[in-house]
Motif scaffolding. Structure first.
Motif, PDB file in Angstrom:
ATOM      1  N   VAL A  20       0.841  -1.201   0.000  1.00  0.00           N
ATOM      2  CA  VAL A  20       0.000   0.000   0.000  1.00  0.00           C
ATOM      3  C   VAL A  20       0.871   1.245   0.000  1.00  0.00           C
ATOM      4  O   VAL A  20       0.659   2.180  -0.797  1.00  0.00           O
ATOM      5  CB  VAL A  20      -0.958  -0.004   1.210  1.00  0.00           C
ATOM      6  CG1 VAL A  20      -1.612   1.369   1.388  1.00  0.00           C
ATOM      7  CG2 VAL A  20      -2.036  -1.072   1.045  1.00  0.00           C
ATOM      8  N   ASP A  35     -10.999  -4.361   9.935  1.00  0.00           N
ATOM      9  CA  ASP A  35     -10.544  -3.637   8.748  1.00  0.00           C
ATOM     10  C   ASP A  35      -9.126  -3.129   8.991  1.00  0.00           C
ATOM     11  O   ASP A  35      -8.634  -3.107  10.123  1.00  0.00           O
ATOM     12  CB  ASP A  35     -11.442  -2.425   8.484  1.00  0.00           C
ATOM     13  CG  ASP A  35     -12.870  -2.813   8.138  1.00  0.00           C
ATOM     14  OD1 ASP A  35     -13.052  -3.786   7.384  1.00  0.00           O
ATOM     15  OD2 ASP A  35     -13.792  -2.138   8.641  1.00  0.00           O
ATOM     16  N   VAL A  36      -8.493  -2.696   7.920  1.00  0.00           N
ATOM     17  CA  VAL A  36      -7.244  -1.944   8.003  1.00  0.00           C
ATOM     18  C   VAL A  36      -7.592  -0.493   7.708  1.00  0.00           C
ATOM     19  O   VAL A  36      -8.141  -0.193   6.640  1.00  0.00           O
ATOM     20  CB  VAL A  36      -6.206  -2.443   6.987  1.00  0.00           C
ATOM     21  CG1 VAL A  36      -4.913  -1.654   7.116  1.00  0.00           C
ATOM     22  CG2 VAL A  36      -5.936  -3.919   7.183  1.00  0.00           C
ATOM     23  N   CYS A  58      -6.644  -7.642  -0.508  1.00  0.00           N
ATOM     24  CA  CYS A  58      -6.609  -7.200   0.887  1.00  0.00           C
ATOM     25  C   CYS A  58      -6.767  -8.420   1.786  1.00  0.00           C
ATOM     26  O   CYS A  58      -7.773  -9.133   1.705  1.00  0.00           O
ATOM     27  CB  CYS A  58      -7.733  -6.204   1.152  1.00  0.00           C
ATOM     28  SG  CYS A  58      -7.774  -5.611   2.860  1.00  0.00           S
ATOM     29  N   LEU A  95     -10.007  -2.596   3.435  1.00  0.00           N
ATOM     30  CA  LEU A  95      -9.161  -1.423   3.597  1.00  0.00           C
ATOM     31  C   LEU A  95     -10.056  -0.194   3.584  1.00  0.00           C
ATOM     32  O   LEU A  95     -10.848  -0.001   2.648  1.00  0.00           O
ATOM     33  CB  LEU A  95      -8.146  -1.326   2.455  1.00  0.00           C
ATOM     34  CG  LEU A  95      -7.354  -0.009   2.362  1.00  0.00           C
ATOM     35  CD1 LEU A  95      -6.390   0.141   3.541  1.00  0.00           C
ATOM     36  CD2 LEU A  95      -6.599   0.068   1.035  1.00  0.00           C
TER      37      LEU A  95
END
Length: 263
Positions: free
Chosen positions: A22, A54-55, A84, A89
């Protein structure tokens, strides 16, 4: 590149390769205009659960990044082109002038949701966005963000003004009290996090906030323990079966605590 707290909170092993990619793609698109890439949310607060969480990432850029670059960035990061490994994300881009001011509002240049368990979105306009999510994330970024690249989070992302932050907490509790679109355990645990912030002045991970609230408020203990158990299951599993009347009673109580703290 960060303050000492960041060094004590390593990025989870399951995310290191992904977040490294990322950052590489953000750098490739933003170039010299990139200021900082910061992990927030459960990663920053030390309670990332693989398969559930989640990120959350905040990107800060110099003003003037073209909309075409933002659209390209959304494409470069979209799942499954960049797979992901988390539930999803959630990445927000702010310009440095906005991020560095203690203000409310969404204020984003790009709001990207992508991943195996998220509805895809790539918004370039904050009109109609629920501002409280972004205000809370900027507060977490300032206080606990893990700088993945660039300038330390505390130097480039300001703490929102107290009035804006408490307004965001009130809005968050109202949102979860209404219920539609949110799993029962998330509604409860977000309420716990708001209450603990009002009591302690600091951000806690959701499960820690639930346990602290349960210890202080025995009448809600069974509900909060059930919410934690539901949160510990993978997101793909069914949500926790929590009594809606009890959830609403707890969130009404939480709303009162937030209102009192913000007076």
């Amino acid at each position: 590149m960060g303050h000492d707290d960041e060094e004590r909170r390593p990025v989870p092993a399951e995310l290191r390769g992904y977040l490294g990619e990322v950052v590489r793609r953000v750098r490739a698109v933003c170039g010299a205009r990139l200021v900082s890439v910061v992990a927030v949310g459960s990663v920053a607060l030390g309670d990332y659960r693989h398969g559930r969480s989640d990120v959350d990432v905040v990107v800060v850029v110099e003003p003037g990044l073209p909309a075409a670059a933002l659209r390209r960035l959304a494409g470069e990061l979209a799942h499954p082109g960049l797979p992901c490994p988390a539930a999803g994300l959630e990445l927000v881009v702010h310009d440095a002038e906005f991020a560095g001011r203690p203000v409310g509002g969404p204020g984003f240049l790009l709001n990207l949701d992508t991943g195996p368990l998220l509805a895809e979105r790539a918004d370039l306009d904050g009109a109609g966005a629920a501002a409280f999510w972004f205000v809370i994330d900027r507060s977490i970024a300032h206080r606990a963000g893990i700088t993945l690249w660039g300038a330390p989070a505390r130097q480039v992302i300001a703490e929102p003004a107290s009035a804006d932050l408490f307004a965001a907490l009130r809005a968050a509790v109202r949102e979860h009290a209404d219920g539609p679109g949110h799993r029962a355990e998330d509604r409860v645990l977000n309420g716990c996090r708001a209450v603990v912030f009002c009591r302690s002045g600091g951000w806690s991970a959701k499960r820690a906030a639930a346990r602290e609230t349960a210890a202080a408020e025995p009448r809600f203990r069974a509900l909060l323990e059930a919410a934690v158990r539901g949160y510990e299951r993978p997101r793909a599993a069914a949500g926790a079966a929590l009594p809606d009347a009890e959830v609403r009673a707890f969130l009404a109580w939480a709303a009162e605590r937030v209102a009192e703290a913000g007076e």
